[in-house]
Enzyme design. Structure first.
Site, PDB file in Angstrom:
ATOM      1  NE  ARG A 190     -14.562  29.571  -6.684  1.00  0.00           N
ATOM      2  CZ  ARG A 190     -13.619  30.502  -6.764  1.00  0.00           C
ATOM      3  NH1 ARG A 190     -12.661  30.398  -7.672  1.00  0.00           N
ATOM      4  NH2 ARG A 190     -13.646  31.542  -5.955  1.00  0.00           N
ATOM      5  CG  PHE A 235     -20.810   8.142 -23.417  1.00  0.00           C
ATOM      6  CD1 PHE A 235     -21.743   7.195 -23.003  1.00  0.00           C
ATOM      7  CD2 PHE A 235     -21.175   9.000 -24.452  1.00  0.00           C
ATOM      8  CE1 PHE A 235     -22.996   7.108 -23.606  1.00  0.00           C
ATOM      9  CE2 PHE A 235     -22.417   8.921 -25.064  1.00  0.00           C
ATOM     10  CZ  PHE A 235     -23.332   7.961 -24.629  1.00  0.00           C
ATOM     11  CG  ASP A 253      -2.834   9.875 -17.195  1.00  0.00           C
ATOM     12  OD1 ASP A 253      -2.585   9.503 -16.036  1.00  0.00           O
ATOM     13  OD2 ASP A 253      -3.721   9.377 -17.897  1.00  0.00           O
ATOM     14  N   GLY A 272      14.465  10.776  -5.539  1.00  0.00           N
ATOM     15  CA  GLY A 272      15.815  10.235  -5.654  1.00  0.00           C
ATOM     16  C   GLY A 272      15.844   8.716  -5.669  1.00  0.00           C
ATOM     17  CG  HIS A 327      16.898   1.904   1.611  1.00  0.00           C
ATOM     18  ND1 HIS A 327      16.363   2.864   0.793  1.00  0.00           N
ATOM     19  CD2 HIS A 327      17.723   2.549   2.462  1.00  0.00           C
ATOM     20  CE1 HIS A 327      16.833   4.045   1.151  1.00  0.00           C
ATOM     21  NE2 HIS A 327      17.672   3.883   2.152  1.00  0.00           N
TER      22      HIS A 327
HETATM   23  O1  F6P Z   1      -6.258   8.973 -17.171  1.00  0.00           O
HETATM   24  C1  F6P Z   1      -6.186   8.944 -15.791  1.00  0.00           C
HETATM   25  C2  F6P Z   1      -5.975   7.539 -15.296  1.00  0.00           C
HETATM   26  O2  F6P Z   1      -5.956   7.568 -13.886  1.00  0.00           O
HETATM   27  C3  F6P Z   1      -4.744   6.829 -15.828  1.00  0.00           C
HETATM   28  O3  F6P Z   1      -3.579   7.210 -15.151  1.00  0.00           O
HETATM   29  C4  F6P Z   1      -5.122   5.393 -15.634  1.00  0.00           C
HETATM   30  O4  F6P Z   1      -4.458   4.572 -16.563  1.00  0.00           O
HETATM   31  C5  F6P Z   1      -6.595   5.389 -15.890  1.00  0.00           C
HETATM   32  O5  F6P Z   1      -7.043   6.708 -15.703  1.00  0.00           O
HETATM   33  C6  F6P Z   1      -7.375   4.474 -14.993  1.00  0.00           C
HETATM   34  O6  F6P Z   1      -8.691   4.470 -15.417  1.00  0.00           O
HETATM   35  P1  F6P Z   1      -9.908   3.916 -14.554  1.00  0.00           P
HETATM   36  O7  F6P Z   1     -10.132   4.871 -13.421  1.00  0.00           O
HETATM   37  O8  F6P Z   1     -11.049   3.902 -15.496  1.00  0.00           O
HETATM   38  O9  F6P Z   1      -9.486   2.600 -14.041  1.00  0.00           O
END
Ligand code: F6P
Length: 319
Positions: free
Chosen positions: A21, A73, A127, A185, A215
Site C-alpha cells: 500500500r 520460485f 524470521d 519466561g 510445570h
Molecule cells: O521464512 C518464513 C518461514 O515461515 C520459516 O519460518 C519457515 O521455515 C518456512 O517459512 C516455512 O516454509 P513453507 O511455508 O514453505 O513451509
C-alpha cells in the site's frame, strides 16, 4: 521513472500488504504508474501483472498475508529465466521493481540488480533473519502470536502440572524463539546459533522438577530437534506429563501489529524515495529507529544477520 512493479515473494509475512500500500500510494503521488506482480517471481517471469490504483490498496493495511500472492520460485536461479523476467518487465514498460520478502527474495532482487535493472528490496519475513536490519516486516506480529500461544499453554500446563515443548518458526534464525522465551519466561530456549546439549537441558529440567517445580515450558526453534520425541523423553525422565506443540504456520498469519504496520508503511514509502533519488540495487533496513539502505549485492554476499546474543543470555539467566 514512469512505471514501477511491486512483488511479494517467499513466505508471506503480516505487514506485506501495508508495505505494498505504501509503495503504491507513494509512487502514485510521484506521478508514476504501479503494477502489482501476482505470485512473486513466478508471476514476474510469466508477465502476470495487475494495474494498481489508490483504491486497489484500500482496506488492506490491517490484513495479514499478501493480496498479490506469493510463491517460492526456485527456477529463478537459472540465469536464462532471470534475463527473461527482466525482458518481460521492459516489454511491459516497467522501469523499476520493489521486492518485499525474505532472504530468498533478496537473492532474486540481487540477480535482477546484477542485470542492471533498478530494484529495491524490503525485508518482509517473520524470521527476522535479514542482514543489516534490526527488524523485518512481520517479525513483531509473529512474535506476538507465538507469545500469546505460549501464554495460553502456560495456563493449561500449570493447571495440569505438565511440561510443554513448543516449536516456533524462524528457519535458521533463533530470534523468534529467543524473544518469545524472554517474553514468556520459559525454562529453556533452543536455537541454532547456540550449541546445546540435550542431556544438559534434560538434567536441568529434572533438577527443577525434583526441586518442586510444577510445570515447565521449553521453546525450540524449528529444525532443531523432534519436539514430540523431546516431550516423550522429558515425560519419562521427570514423571510429569509432557506435550509438544508445533505452532507452525499460525505464526505467519493474522492481522499485523501496529509496529509492523508502521515499519511496513515507512519502508514502502522509503523504497519509492530511493528510486526517485536515482538509487537502485539497494535494500532497506531499520537501524536504531532510522531507515537506511545497503547495496543489495553486498548485503547478500558479505553481510550477516547478528544473533540476539544478549537477549538470549537474558532468556537463560531469567528463565
Ligand atoms: O521464512 C518464513 C518461514 O515461515 C520459516 O519460518 C519457515 O521455515 C518456512 O517459512 C516455512 O516454509 P513453507 O511455508 O514453505 O513451509
Amino acid at each position: 521513472i514512469k512505471k514501477i512493479g511491486v512483488l511479494t515473494s517467499g513466505g508471506d509475512a503480516p505487514g506485506m500488504n501495508a508495505a505494498i500500500r505504501a509503495v503504491v500510494r507513494t509512487a502514485l503521488s510521484y506521478g508514476w504508474e504501479v503494477v502489482g506482480v501476482i505470485d512473486g517471481y513466478a508471476g514476474l517471469h510469466a508477465g502476470n501483472f495487475i494495474q494498481l490504483t489508490r483504491r486497489s490498496v484500500s482496506d488492506l493495511l490491517n490484513r495479514g498475508g499478501t493480496f498479490l500472492g506469493t510463491a517460492r520460485f526456485p527456477q529463478f536461479k537459472d540465469p536464462k529465466v532471470r534475463e527473461e523476467a527482466v525482458e518481460v518487465m521492459k516489454q511491459n514498460g516497467i522501469d523499476a521493481l520493489v521486492v518485499i520478502g525474505g532472504d530468498g527474495s533478496y537473492m532474486g532482487a540481487k540477480f535482477i540488480s546484477e542485470l542492471g535493472f533498478p530494484c529495491i528490496g524490503l525485508p518482509g519475513t517473520i524470521d527476522n533473519d535479514i542482514a543489516g536490519t534490526d527488524a523485518t516486516i512481520g517479525f513483531d506480529t509473529a512474535l506476538n502470536t507465538a507469545v500469546e500461544a505460549i501464554d495460553k499453554l502456560r495456563d493449561t500446563c500449570s493447571s495440569h502440572k505438565r511440561i510443554s515443548v513448543v516449536e516456533v518458526m524462524g528457519h535458521h534464525c533463533g530470534d523468534l524463539a529467543v524473544c518469545a522465551a524472554v517474553s514468556c519466561g520459559v525454562e529453556a530456549v533452543l536455537v541454532p546459533e547456540v550449541k546445546w546439549d540435550k542431556d544438559e537441558i534434560y538434567a536441568s529440567i529434572k533438577r527443577s522438577v525434583d526441586a518442586g517445580k510444577r510445570h515447565a515450558i521449553l521453546v525450540v526453534c524449528e529444525l532443531q530437534t523432534d519436539v514430540h520425541q523431546m516431550a516423550k523423553d522429558l515425560e519419562a525422565l521427570t514423571g510429569l506429563e509432557a506435550r509438544a506443540t508445533v505452532q507452525g504456520h499460525i505464526q505467519r498469519g493474522g492481522t499485523p501489529s501496529a509496529v509492523d504496520r508502521v515499519l511496513a508503511s515507512r519502508m514502502g514509502a522509503y523504497a519509492c524515495e530511493l528510486l526517485k533519488s536515482g538509487e537502485s540495487g539497494r535494500c532497506v533496513a531499520l537501524k536504531r529507529g532510522e531507515l537506511v539502505h545497503y547495496d543489495i549485492i553486498e548485503c547478500i554476499n558479505s553481510m550477516k544477520h547478528r544473533f540476539m546474543k544478549t537477549t538470549y543470555d537474558l532468556a537463560c539467566s531469567l528463565g
